[in-house]
Design a protein around this motif. Structure first.
Motif, PDB file in Angstrom:
ATOM      1  N   LEU A  40      -1.982   4.300   4.735  1.00 25.46           N
ATOM      2  CA  LEU A  40      -0.908   3.147   4.442  1.00 25.46           C
ATOM      3  C   LEU A  40      -0.898   2.401   5.732  1.00 25.46           C
ATOM      4  O   LEU A  40      -0.934   1.354   5.902  1.00 25.46           O
ATOM      5  CB  LEU A  40       0.383   3.961   4.247  1.00 25.46           C
ATOM      6  CG  LEU A  40       0.460   4.263   2.843  1.00 25.46           C
ATOM      7  CD1 LEU A  40       1.798   4.937   2.396  1.00 25.46           C
ATOM      8  CD2 LEU A  40       0.178   3.167   1.716  1.00 25.46           C
ATOM      9  N   ALA A  41      -0.744   3.297   6.978  1.00 27.60           N
ATOM     10  CA  ALA A  41      -0.626   2.457   8.263  1.00 27.60           C
ATOM     11  C   ALA A  41      -2.101   1.634   8.283  1.00 27.60           C
ATOM     12  O   ALA A  41      -1.932   0.553   9.065  1.00 27.60           O
ATOM     13  CB  ALA A  41      -0.751   3.504   9.437  1.00 27.60           C
ATOM     14  N   GLU A  42      -3.120   2.167   8.098  1.00 26.77           N
ATOM     15  CA  GLU A  42      -4.420   1.492   8.187  1.00 26.77           C
ATOM     16  C   GLU A  42      -4.393   0.098   7.311  1.00 26.77           C
ATOM     17  O   GLU A  42      -4.804  -1.094   7.726  1.00 26.77           O
ATOM     18  CB  GLU A  42      -5.704   2.310   8.111  1.00 26.77           C
ATOM     19  CG  GLU A  42      -6.965   1.286   8.619  1.00 26.77           C
ATOM     20  CD  GLU A  42      -8.366   2.159   8.127  1.00 26.77           C
ATOM     21  OE1 GLU A  42      -9.528   1.605   8.204  1.00 26.77           O
ATOM     22  OE2 GLU A  42      -8.263   3.381   8.101  1.00 26.77           O
ATOM     23  N   TYR A  43      -4.174   0.379   6.081  1.00 28.40           N
ATOM     24  CA  TYR A  43      -3.985  -0.868   4.978  1.00 28.40           C
ATOM     25  C   TYR A  43      -2.919  -1.884   5.398  1.00 28.40           C
ATOM     26  O   TYR A  43      -3.054  -3.016   5.461  1.00 28.40           O
ATOM     27  CB  TYR A  43      -3.805  -0.514   3.809  1.00 28.40           C
ATOM     28  CG  TYR A  43      -3.784  -1.184   2.616  1.00 28.40           C
ATOM     29  CD1 TYR A  43      -5.043  -2.008   2.431  1.00 28.40           C
ATOM     30  CD2 TYR A  43      -2.714  -1.660   1.976  1.00 28.40           C
ATOM     31  CE1 TYR A  43      -5.151  -2.972   1.417  1.00 28.40           C
ATOM     32  CE2 TYR A  43      -2.614  -2.659   1.101  1.00 28.40           C
ATOM     33  CZ  TYR A  43      -3.854  -3.361   0.791  1.00 28.40           C
ATOM     34  OH  TYR A  43      -3.824  -4.240  -0.347  1.00 28.40           O
ATOM     35  N   LEU A  44      -1.800  -1.352   5.923  1.00 30.19           N
ATOM     36  CA  LEU A  44      -0.481  -2.241   5.800  1.00 30.19           C
ATOM     37  C   LEU A  44      -0.443  -2.843   7.330  1.00 30.19           C
ATOM     38  O   LEU A  44       0.057  -4.019   7.326  1.00 30.19           O
ATOM     39  CB  LEU A  44       0.707  -1.482   5.407  1.00 30.19           C
ATOM     40  CG  LEU A  44       0.690  -0.997   3.795  1.00 30.19           C
ATOM     41  CD1 LEU A  44       2.019  -0.349   3.698  1.00 30.19           C
ATOM     42  CD2 LEU A  44       0.923  -2.333   3.073  1.00 30.19           C
ATOM     43  N   LEU A  45      -0.502  -2.123   8.271  1.00 27.12           N
ATOM     44  CA  LEU A  45      -0.271  -2.304   9.609  1.00 27.12           C
ATOM     45  C   LEU A  45      -1.692  -2.618  10.439  1.00 27.12           C
ATOM     46  O   LEU A  45      -1.578  -2.989  11.669  1.00 27.12           O
ATOM     47  CB  LEU A  45       0.405  -1.276  10.276  1.00 27.12           C
ATOM     48  CG  LEU A  45       1.901  -0.833   9.627  1.00 27.12           C
ATOM     49  CD1 LEU A  45       2.645   0.244  10.381  1.00 27.12           C
ATOM     50  CD2 LEU A  45       2.895  -2.174   9.815  1.00 27.12           C
ATOM     51  N   ARG A  46      -2.834  -2.562   9.687  1.00 22.62           N
ATOM     52  CA  ARG A  46      -4.111  -2.704  10.173  1.00 22.62           C
ATOM     53  C   ARG A  46      -4.213  -1.729  11.787  1.00 22.62           C
ATOM     54  O   ARG A  46      -4.802  -2.354  12.663  1.00 22.62           O
ATOM     55  CB  ARG A  46      -4.506  -4.183  10.800  1.00 22.62           C
ATOM     56  CG  ARG A  46      -4.538  -5.028   9.589  1.00 22.62           C
ATOM     57  CD  ARG A  46      -5.363  -4.889   8.769  1.00 22.62           C
ATOM     58  NE  ARG A  46      -5.556  -5.857   7.658  1.00 22.62           N
ATOM     59  CZ  ARG A  46      -5.750  -5.497   6.403  1.00 22.62           C
ATOM     60  NH1 ARG A  46      -5.904  -4.153   6.081  1.00 22.62           N
ATOM     61  NH2 ARG A  46      -5.841  -6.370   5.483  1.00 22.62           N
TER      62      ARG A  46
END
Length: 76
Positions: A40-46
């Motif tokens: 989620l952090a990688e997808y949403l916050l890059r």
């Protein structure tokens, strides 16, 4: 999994047999949460490094629990 961890840890202290199994239960929960949080952090916050941070936290927890269980087994 959290309930299993608490109960196995309690029984493990009394019988000196389920402490390692308790660590496995909570580690499974942490790994699932770390995977979900990292994705989620990688997808949403890059944040490309979020998976690595989660892995470091899990390794620190597992190392601490393993050392604690080792000391419990070797106390006489």
């Amino acid at each position: 999994m959290p309930y299993l961890y608490v109960e196995k840890k309690r029984i493990g202290r009394e019988t000196r047999s389920l402490s390692i199994d308790a660590i496995e239960s909570v580690t499974c929960l942490f790994m699932a949460l770390a995977l979900l949080g990292g994705l989620l952090a990688e997808y949403l916050l890059r944040l490309w490094w979020a998976d690595y941070l989660a892995t470091a936290v899990i390794l620190a927890f597992v190392a601490r629990e393993a050392i604690e269980s080792y000391h419990e087994l070797h106390e006489e």
